[in-house]
Design a protein around this motif. Sequence first.
Motif, PDB file in Angstrom:
ATOM      1  N   SER A  15       0.861  -1.181   0.000  1.00 61.47           N
ATOM      2  CA  SER A  15       0.000   0.000   0.000  1.00 61.47           C
ATOM      3  C   SER A  15       0.897   1.230   0.000  1.00 61.47           C
ATOM      4  O   SER A  15       2.083   1.138   0.317  1.00 61.47           O
ATOM      5  N   PRO A  16       0.347   2.407  -0.337  1.00 59.21           N
ATOM      6  CA  PRO A  16       1.177   3.617  -0.336  1.00 59.21           C
ATOM      7  C   PRO A  16       1.838   3.835   1.025  1.00 59.21           C
ATOM      8  O   PRO A  16       1.187   3.724   2.068  1.00 59.21           O
ATOM      9  N   GLY A  17       3.142   4.083   1.006  1.00 62.86           N
ATOM     10  CA  GLY A  17       3.888   4.338   2.244  1.00 62.86           C
ATOM     11  C   GLY A  17       4.288   3.089   3.003  1.00 62.86           C
ATOM     12  O   GLY A  17       4.834   3.174   4.089  1.00 62.86           O
ATOM     13  N   SER A  18       4.014   1.920   2.433  1.00 64.94           N
ATOM     14  CA  SER A  18       4.335   0.665   3.089  1.00 64.94           C
ATOM     15  C   SER A  18       5.258  -0.153   2.184  1.00 64.94           C
ATOM     16  O   SER A  18       4.987  -0.299   0.995  1.00 64.94           O
ATOM     17  N   TYR A  19       6.346  -0.662   2.763  1.00 64.42           N
ATOM     18  CA  TYR A  19       7.380  -1.349   1.990  1.00 64.42           C
ATOM     19  C   TYR A  19       7.819  -2.607   2.740  1.00 64.42           C
ATOM     20  O   TYR A  19       7.796  -2.630   3.962  1.00 64.42           O
ATOM     21  N   ARG A  81      10.404  -4.540   7.115  1.00 62.76           N
ATOM     22  CA  ARG A  81       9.163  -3.903   6.694  1.00 62.76           C
ATOM     23  C   ARG A  81       9.143  -2.503   7.272  1.00 62.76           C
ATOM     24  O   ARG A  81       9.415  -2.312   8.456  1.00 62.76           O
ATOM     25  N   TRP A  82       8.856  -1.530   6.422  1.00 64.84           N
ATOM     26  CA  TRP A  82       8.819  -0.169   6.933  1.00 64.84           C
ATOM     27  C   TRP A  82       7.619   0.572   6.384  1.00 64.84           C
ATOM     28  O   TRP A  82       7.078   0.242   5.346  1.00 64.84           O
ATOM     29  N   GLN A  83       7.202   1.556   7.178  1.00 63.05           N
ATOM     30  CA  GLN A  83       6.073   2.403   6.827  1.00 63.05           C
ATOM     31  C   GLN A  83       6.493   3.851   6.966  1.00 63.05           C
ATOM     32  O   GLN A  83       7.250   4.204   7.871  1.00 63.05           O
ATOM     33  N   THR A  90       8.631   4.121  10.499  1.00 64.76           N
ATOM     34  CA  THR A  90       8.701   2.978  11.405  1.00 64.76           C
ATOM     35  C   THR A  90       9.276   1.798  10.643  1.00 64.76           C
ATOM     36  O   THR A  90       8.823   1.495   9.531  1.00 64.76           O
ATOM     37  N   LEU A  91      10.274   1.140  11.232  1.00 63.96           N
ATOM     38  CA  LEU A  91      10.914  -0.027  10.625  1.00 63.96           C
ATOM     39  C   LEU A  91      10.791  -1.208  11.568  1.00 63.96           C
ATOM     40  O   LEU A  91      11.033  -1.082  12.769  1.00 63.96           O
ATOM     41  N   TYR A  92      10.433  -2.363  11.011  1.00 65.85           N
ATOM     42  CA  TYR A  92      10.409  -3.628  11.744  1.00 65.85           C
ATOM     43  C   TYR A  92      11.420  -4.547  11.071  1.00 65.85           C
ATOM     44  O   TYR A  92      11.361  -4.746   9.854  1.00 65.85           O
ATOM     45  N   VAL A  93      12.343  -5.096  11.836  1.00 61.93           N
ATOM     46  CA  VAL A  93      13.303  -6.066  11.319  1.00 61.93           C
ATOM     47  C   VAL A  93      13.073  -7.366  12.089  1.00 61.93           C
ATOM     48  O   VAL A  93      13.234  -7.407  13.301  1.00 61.93           O
ATOM     49  N   VAL A  94      12.677  -8.401  11.349  1.00 62.42           N
ATOM     50  CA  VAL A  94      12.357  -9.692  11.954  1.00 62.42           C
ATOM     51  C   VAL A  94      13.432 -10.694  11.553  1.00 62.42           C
ATOM     52  O   VAL A  94      13.675 -10.902  10.364  1.00 62.42           O
ATOM     53  N   ASP A  95      14.069 -11.295  12.552  1.00 60.16           N
ATOM     54  CA  ASP A  95      15.093 -12.307  12.268  1.00 60.16           C
ATOM     55  C   ASP A  95      14.738 -13.613  12.947  1.00 60.16           C
ATOM     56  O   ASP A  95      13.761 -13.701  13.688  1.00 60.16           O
ATOM     57  N   TYR A  96      15.546 -14.625  12.668  1.00 59.94           N
ATOM     58  CA  TYR A  96      15.319 -15.952  13.212  1.00 59.94           C
ATOM     59  C   TYR A  96      16.533 -16.458  13.982  1.00 59.94           C
ATOM     60  O   TYR A  96      16.754 -17.648  14.073  1.00 59.94           O
ATOM     61  N   LEU A 181      12.001   0.248  15.090  1.00 62.24           N
ATOM     62  CA  LEU A 181      12.626   1.563  15.171  1.00 62.24           C
ATOM     63  C   LEU A 181      11.628   2.613  14.699  1.00 62.24           C
ATOM     64  O   LEU A 181      10.959   2.416  13.684  1.00 62.24           O
ATOM     65  N   GLU A 182      11.560   3.725  15.423  1.00 59.61           N
ATOM     66  CA  GLU A 182      10.681   4.821  15.011  1.00 59.61           C
ATOM     67  C   GLU A 182      11.464   6.122  14.960  1.00 59.61           C
ATOM     68  O   GLU A 182      12.339   6.365  15.799  1.00 59.61           O
ATOM     69  N   TYR A 183      11.113   6.927  13.961  1.00 54.85           N
ATOM     70  CA  TYR A 183      11.770   8.212  13.763  1.00 54.85           C
ATOM     71  C   TYR A 183      10.713   9.164  13.207  1.00 54.85           C
ATOM     72  O   TYR A 183      10.038   8.852  12.230  1.00 54.85           O
TER      73      TYR A 183
END
Length: 188
Positions: A15-19, A81-83, A90-96, A181-183
Motif C-alpha cells: 500500500s502507499p507508504g508501506s514497503y 518492513r517499513w512504513q 517505522t521499521l520492523y526487522v524480523v530475524d530468526y 525503530l521509530e523516527y
Amino acid sequence: MAMEQKESPMVLTPSPGSYAMFLPPDMSSVRLFRQELRKSLTENNFSNANIMQIELASDEALTNSISANVSCSCEETIICRWQIIGSKFTLYVVDYGSGIKEKNSEEPNCFNSFLNSVKSHQSQKSDKLPYNGKITKHNNMGKGLKIIRSLMDSVKISFHGEGKVAETANGFKVLGSILTLEYDRANH
C-alpha cells in the motif's frame, strides 16, 4: 489486495507508504536494503540529514539480525518492513536468530539490562559474517544497538516463537527477534 512490485524485484509495496523486503542473512543485503530505503525516504520528502540518520540506524539493525541468524547457523530470510506515514518512519526487522536471553534481572524489560546482555552475547560471538556468500571478517560487532538508540526516537525489542510475540523471552522457545525503530522527522 495484490502486492504491487516496484523497480526492484526484492521490494514489495502492499500500500502507499508501506514497503517490505525479504533478505538473505548475508551482509550484501545491507547495501540492497539501504538503496531501497533511501529511495522510499527521498520519495517521501525526508531531508538528507534525516535519511542519513535513518540509514545508519537501519543498517545497524539489519546487521544485528544477520549476525543473530549466522550465530545460530540459521539461513532463514530476514524481513524488513517499513512504513512512512506523514513525518513518521517505522521499521520492523524480523530475524530468526535465537535472541538474547536475559539473565535473572530485577527489570527484564529494562533497556540497559538488555544492552548488557547484548555486550555479553557479542563478546562470545564470531566476528565473521557472510558477504555475497563468502565468510568475511566484520569489524564493528557489538555496537549496533547503542548506535541505533542514539539515532532513533524509539527502539523496541520483542521476541517471537511458538506463535507468540512478547517483550521478554519468558515462557516460550524464542525463534528470533523483532526490532522496531521509530523516527519522526518533525522532532529533528
